[in-house]
Structures are given as C-alpha cells and as structure tokens.
Design a protein around this motif. Sequence first.
Motif, PDB file in Angstrom:
ATOM      1  N   LEU A 157       0.833  -1.203   0.000  1.00 46.68           N
ATOM      2  CA  LEU A 157       0.000   0.000   0.000  1.00 46.68           C
ATOM      3  C   LEU A 157       0.867   1.252   0.000  1.00 46.68           C
ATOM      4  CD1 LEU A 157      -2.981   0.882   0.111  1.00 46.68           C
ATOM      5  CD2 LEU A 157      -2.782   0.972   2.597  1.00 46.68           C
ATOM      6  N   ALA A 158       1.944   1.242   0.790  1.00 41.31           N
ATOM      7  CA  ALA A 158       2.841   2.401   0.828  1.00 41.31           C
ATOM      8  C   ALA A 158       3.556   2.592  -0.505  1.00 41.31           C
ATOM      9  CB  ALA A 158       3.854   2.243   1.959  1.00 41.31           C
ATOM     10  N   ALA A 159       3.934   1.496  -1.159  1.00 39.96           N
ATOM     11  CA  ALA A 159       4.605   1.598  -2.457  1.00 39.96           C
ATOM     12  C   ALA A 159       3.653   2.155  -3.514  1.00 39.96           C
ATOM     13  CB  ALA A 159       5.133   0.228  -2.885  1.00 39.96           C
ATOM     14  N   GLN A 160       2.388   1.759  -3.455  1.00 46.49           N
ATOM     15  CA  GLN A 160       1.403   2.324  -4.366  1.00 46.49           C
ATOM     16  C   GLN A 160       1.255   3.824  -4.123  1.00 46.49           C
ATOM     17  OE1 GLN A 160      -2.342   0.062  -4.361  1.00 46.49           O
ATOM     18  NE2 GLN A 160      -1.202  -1.721  -3.677  1.00 46.49           N
ATOM     19  N   GLY A 161       1.289   4.208  -2.846  1.00 46.21           N
ATOM     20  CA  GLY A 161       1.210   5.625  -2.516  1.00 46.21           C
ATOM     21  C   GLY A 161       2.421   6.395  -3.008  1.00 46.21           C
ATOM     22  N   ALA A 162       3.605   5.767  -2.941  1.00 48.63           N
ATOM     23  CA  ALA A 162       4.816   6.432  -3.422  1.00 48.63           C
ATOM     24  C   ALA A 162       4.736   6.689  -4.923  1.00 48.63           C
ATOM     25  CB  ALA A 162       6.042   5.579  -3.094  1.00 48.63           C
ATOM     26  N   ALA A 163       4.219   5.698  -5.667  1.00 45.83           N
ATOM     27  CA  ALA A 163       4.072   5.877  -7.113  1.00 45.83           C
ATOM     28  C   ALA A 163       3.049   6.975  -7.426  1.00 45.83           C
ATOM     29  CB  ALA A 163       3.646   4.555  -7.754  1.00 45.83           C
ATOM     30  N   LEU A 164       1.952   6.993  -6.682  1.00 43.08           N
ATOM     31  CA  LEU A 164       0.937   8.029  -6.881  1.00 43.08           C
ATOM     32  C   LEU A 164       1.482   9.393  -6.478  1.00 43.08           C
ATOM     33  CD1 LEU A 164      -1.968   8.820  -7.579  1.00 43.08           C
ATOM     34  CD2 LEU A 164      -2.613   8.236  -5.224  1.00 43.08           C
ATOM     35  N   PHE A 165       2.319   9.432  -5.456  1.00 44.37           N
ATOM     36  CA  PHE A 165       2.948  10.672  -5.004  1.00 44.37           C
ATOM     37  C   PHE A 165       3.745  11.314  -6.141  1.00 44.37           C
ATOM     38  CE2 PHE A 165       6.265  13.059  -2.753  1.00 44.37           C
ATOM     39  CZ  PHE A 165       5.522  13.737  -1.800  1.00 44.37           C
ATOM     40  N   ARG A 166       4.460  10.498  -6.886  1.00 47.88           N
ATOM     41  CA  ARG A 166       5.240  11.011  -8.022  1.00 47.88           C
ATOM     42  C   ARG A 166       4.310  11.363  -9.187  1.00 47.88           C
ATOM     43  NH1 ARG A 166       8.549   6.642  -6.358  1.00 47.88           N
ATOM     44  NH2 ARG A 166       7.598   5.302  -7.948  1.00 47.88           N
ATOM     45  N   ARG A 167       3.348  10.468  -9.444  1.00 48.87           N
ATOM     46  CA  ARG A 167       2.482  10.645 -10.608  1.00 48.87           C
ATOM     47  C   ARG A 167       1.609  11.892 -10.477  1.00 48.87           C
ATOM     48  NH1 ARG A 167       0.633   6.012 -10.383  1.00 48.87           N
ATOM     49  NH2 ARG A 167      -1.470   6.311  -9.557  1.00 48.87           N
ATOM     50  N   ALA A 168       1.167  12.204  -9.252  1.00 46.02           N
ATOM     51  CA  ALA A 168       0.298  13.366  -9.033  1.00 46.02           C
ATOM     52  C   ALA A 168       1.086  14.669  -8.945  1.00 46.02           C
ATOM     53  CB  ALA A 168      -0.526  13.161  -7.758  1.00 46.02           C
ATOM     54  N   GLY A 169       2.400  14.605  -8.957  1.00 44.23           N
ATOM     55  CA  GLY A 169       3.212  15.817  -8.924  1.00 44.23           C
ATOM     56  C   GLY A 169       3.515  16.317  -7.533  1.00 44.23           C
ATOM     57  N   CYS A 170       3.215  15.521  -6.511  1.00 46.80           N
ATOM     58  CA  CYS A 170       3.432  15.968  -5.131  1.00 46.80           C
ATOM     59  C   CYS A 170       4.909  16.213  -4.838  1.00 46.80           C
ATOM     60  CB  CYS A 170       2.882  14.937  -4.151  1.00 46.80           C
ATOM     61  SG  CYS A 170       1.204  14.387  -4.513  1.00 46.80           S
ATOM     62  N   SER A 171       5.764  15.383  -5.434  1.00 50.96           N
ATOM     63  CA  SER A 171       7.193  15.508  -5.147  1.00 50.96           C
ATOM     64  C   SER A 171       7.782  16.788  -5.721  1.00 50.96           C
ATOM     65  CB  SER A 171       7.942  14.306  -5.727  1.00 50.96           C
ATOM     66  OG  SER A 171       7.694  14.192  -7.127  1.00 50.96           O
ATOM     67  N   GLY A 172       7.050  17.439  -6.640  1.00 48.14           N
ATOM     68  CA  GLY A 172       7.548  18.690  -7.198  1.00 48.14           C
ATOM     69  C   GLY A 172       7.675  19.779  -6.159  1.00 48.14           C
ATOM     70  N   CYS A 173       6.856  19.718  -5.098  1.00 48.55           N
ATOM     71  CA  CYS A 173       6.926  20.721  -4.027  1.00 48.55           C
ATOM     72  C   CYS A 173       7.395  20.136  -2.708  1.00 48.55           C
ATOM     73  CB  CYS A 173       5.557  21.375  -3.829  1.00 48.55           C
ATOM     74  SG  CYS A 173       5.010  22.389  -5.219  1.00 48.55           S
ATOM     75  N   HIS A 174       7.162  18.847  -2.508  1.00 43.13           N
ATOM     76  CA  HIS A 174       7.513  18.236  -1.227  1.00 43.13           C
ATOM     77  C   HIS A 174       8.766  17.373  -1.304  1.00 43.13           C
ATOM     78  CE1 HIS A 174       3.816  19.459   0.873  1.00 43.13           C
ATOM     79  NE2 HIS A 174       3.194  19.257  -0.273  1.00 43.13           N
ATOM     80  N   GLY A 175       9.379  17.277  -2.464  1.00 43.05           N
ATOM     81  CA  GLY A 175      10.605  16.514  -2.597  1.00 43.05           C
ATOM     82  C   GLY A 175      11.813  17.275  -2.059  1.00 43.05           C
ATOM     83  N   ALA A 176      12.914  16.546  -1.882  1.00 45.29           N
ATOM     84  CA  ALA A 176      14.119  17.162  -1.317  1.00 45.29           C
ATOM     85  C   ALA A 176      14.687  18.247  -2.224  1.00 45.29           C
ATOM     86  CB  ALA A 176      15.173  16.082  -1.061  1.00 45.29           C
ATOM     87  N   ALA A 177      14.507  18.098  -3.541  1.00 43.67           N
ATOM     88  CA  ALA A 177      15.076  19.059  -4.484  1.00 43.67           C
ATOM     89  C   ALA A 177      14.091  20.140  -4.896  1.00 43.67           C
ATOM     90  CB  ALA A 177      15.575  18.322  -5.723  1.00 43.67           C
ATOM     91  N   ALA A 178      12.918  20.191  -4.241  1.00 38.71           N
ATOM     92  CA  ALA A 178      11.892  21.151  -4.639  1.00 38.71           C
ATOM     93  C   ALA A 178      12.315  22.572  -4.271  1.00 38.71           C
ATOM     94  CB  ALA A 178      10.568  20.814  -3.962  1.00 38.71           C
ATOM     95  N   THR A 179      11.940  23.513  -5.118  1.00 34.01           N
ATOM     96  CA  THR A 179      12.222  24.931  -4.859  1.00 34.01           C
ATOM     97  C   THR A 179      11.026  25.639  -4.244  1.00 34.01           C
ATOM     98  OG1 THR A 179      11.547  25.499  -7.115  1.00 34.01           O
ATOM     99  CG2 THR A 179      13.884  25.030  -6.745  1.00 34.01           C
ATOM    100  N   VAL A 180       9.853  25.003  -4.251  1.00 39.08           N
ATOM    101  CA  VAL A 180       8.639  25.591  -3.658  1.00 39.08           C
ATOM    102  C   VAL A 180       8.703  25.450  -2.144  1.00 39.08           C
ATOM    103  CG1 VAL A 180       6.128  25.445  -3.541  1.00 39.08           C
ATOM    104  CG2 VAL A 180       7.306  25.084  -5.722  1.00 39.08           C
ATOM    105  N   HIS A 181       8.276  26.488  -1.447  1.00 38.06           N
ATOM    106  CA  HIS A 181       8.279  26.483   0.020  1.00 38.06           C
ATOM    107  C   HIS A 181       7.075  25.684   0.517  1.00 38.06           C
ATOM    108  CE1 HIS A 181       9.235  27.705   4.022  1.00 38.06           C
ATOM    109  NE2 HIS A 181       8.150  28.462   4.175  1.00 38.06           N
ATOM    110  N   ALA A 182       7.267  24.384   0.741  1.00 41.55           N
ATOM    111  CA  ALA A 182       6.199  23.490   1.194  1.00 41.55           C
ATOM    112  C   ALA A 182       6.719  22.623   2.332  1.00 41.55           C
ATOM    113  CB  ALA A 182       5.712  22.616   0.047  1.00 41.55           C
ATOM    114  N   PRO A 183       5.851  22.186   3.225  1.00 40.96           N
ATOM    115  CA  PRO A 183       6.295  21.387   4.378  1.00 40.96           C
ATOM    116  C   PRO A 183       6.915  20.071   3.952  1.00 40.96           C
ATOM    117  CG  PRO A 183       4.051  22.179   4.682  1.00 40.96           C
ATOM    118  CD  PRO A 183       4.399  22.442   3.260  1.00 40.96           C
TER     119      PRO A 183
END
Length: 334
Positions: free
Chosen positions: A216-242
């Motif tokens: 279930l967590a791995a499915q969530g990780a794939a969806l996290f990338r697919r939905a664009g969440c990592s663009g702001c919440h990833g380590a390399a993101a430039t957006v100010h997000a938690p």
Amino acid sequence: MIGDLFTRWAGEASAHAGQVDLLVLGFTLLVAALSLPVFVLMVVFALRYRRGRAANRRHPINRNVWIEVSWAIIPFVLIVVFFVWATSLYVDIYHPPDDAIDIQVEAKQWMWKFQHPGGQREIDELHVPAGQPVRLTMASQDVIHSLYVPALRLKRDVVPGRYVSMWFTADKPGDYVMTCAEFCGTDHSTMGGRLVVMAPADYARWLAETDVDRSLAAQGAALFRRAGCSGCHGAAATVHAPPLAGLYGRPVPLDDGSVVTADDQYIRDSILLPQAQIAAGYPRIMPTFRNILDEAQVLQLVAYIKSLANDPPSSQSPADDHPAGGRPPVEQGR
C-alpha cells in the motif's frame, strides 16, 4: 444447519465479545433482581388486600431507616459497578495496541473493499490471523455505511469525509458474518461479506499466495510522483512546502496559533481540504484534490506518508523528482 448459521451469526469470535455478553447477561440479571420483587409483591398485595377480603389493614408503621436507605444505596452501587465496567469496555475499543495490523477499508455502494499493508486486496471478505490485533481504518466513498460483525460484538459507522477506526483481536478461527448495519441505498441488503479468522501460519501462507504488485505504501509512493506531489515536497523542490519525512504523528503548528497532530485525518484533509488548516509559515497555495483522487488513492497516499514517519525531518522520500506534466503537490501549504 440452523445451529451452524446461528453460530456463524452470533457466536463469539473474540474475548471482547465474551465480555460484552457477560456484561449484558449480568445487567439483565440485575434488572430482573430489582424488578421481579416489585411485580411479585404487586400480585401478592392485589390478591391479599383486594376488596371484600378479610385482612388486617392496620399494620404498624416501620421506621427502620436502614431498610429505606439500603433499597436505594444497594441498587445505586450495583448500577455504578456496571457503568464502570461498560465504560472500560467502551474505552478499550478506541485504543488499539501499537502492534496491530493496519488494514485500510473503503466502503461504497454496495461493497466493502479491504487492503492489507502488503498490498493484498479483498472485496467483501477479510482474512485476519487469530490472536493478532487488527486495526481497521475506514472511509466511505459515497454515503454513510456501518461495518457490523456480530461475532465480534462490534459495529462502527463509516461516515463520508472522515476516517474512523475499529480494532479487534479475533481468537477463534472460522468464518463469520459481516454486514452493513446502516441503510445505504437500494441494494443495502446485499452489502455483506465474511470475516475469515485463520491460524497465524495459514494467514501467512494466504498472504504469500495472494497476488500483489506493490504494498500500500509503495502504491502511494508511485501516486505521489504521478500526481506531482514531489515537485513541491521533494528534497530538491524549490517551492516552500512542508517536508513530509517524519511528519506523521508529530504536532503541527497552524497559522491560526493552534496545534494539531499529523494523524490520518489531518493528512486526508490536507489532500482534499487544503485550505482548512494551514501550517504556520507556509503560503495558501495548496490546490485541492477533492475531485481528482478517490478514497482508495487517498488511503494510498496516507500509507506512504505514514511510512516516512521514522525518517528524520531533514531527509526526504525517494519520490523527490518532479514528474513532467504532474499536478501541483498534494500537501503544499500544509
């Protein structure tokens, strides 16, 4: 056949069920013990002192205070005992053990969908190991449903827009009836299934033999990338997000001065109602995914974020690449 059906429907499948039965039986006996003398004496007095019957109706007044106090104090004490007993059982069902197996449940017209931590999925059937605590985290896709397992003596309403949980430890292997106890539409009567309690070795074998692509967590990780969440919440993101690593279970200061705990409900609301509670120090730029993700997908994201709970806040998940064409982040501004 009738006896077997009754056993499957109302038999005891857990220690909690036995405690509930004992409580109900004890309270029934208490009510009978308090009520029976009243009704018996009503019949006796009606016959003995009826009109025309020769009887001494001039009994001396008995002013024994202890008798008058006892018939008020003794029932009161007994009722308080049952109140404390019932309250302890009620409190217990809302405090699952830390080692409970966390199974996600999605209710929808007209089926129950279950997903195990390893990714195994079931519809209208739930396999669990005997003697192991199980915690159900439930959400409704449409209307109010109510998961009811008579053999466990447990029932919990599943309300749209929020997570509810229920836990149990089934200790008797077998098949038990599971149903919806809340009218939920035209096919409400068909919304049922079965709880299958298995020996631990058999349950482990069932998990291994059940086809599953990812946890279930791995499915969530794939969806996290697919939905664009990592663009702001990833380590390399430039957006100010938690950052999400280490978030789950921690206190979160909000911009209104209050503090909430980052539990399942908070994460869900952050995805679907992002403007309801804004994390202090972050802008109100998080878009809603209310009409984008269904409850099953939200459960996957919650499971993924929960899997990051033990990571240090400074680190981030491996899902930190911004996918091309992805949507804005799921948790931005929270």
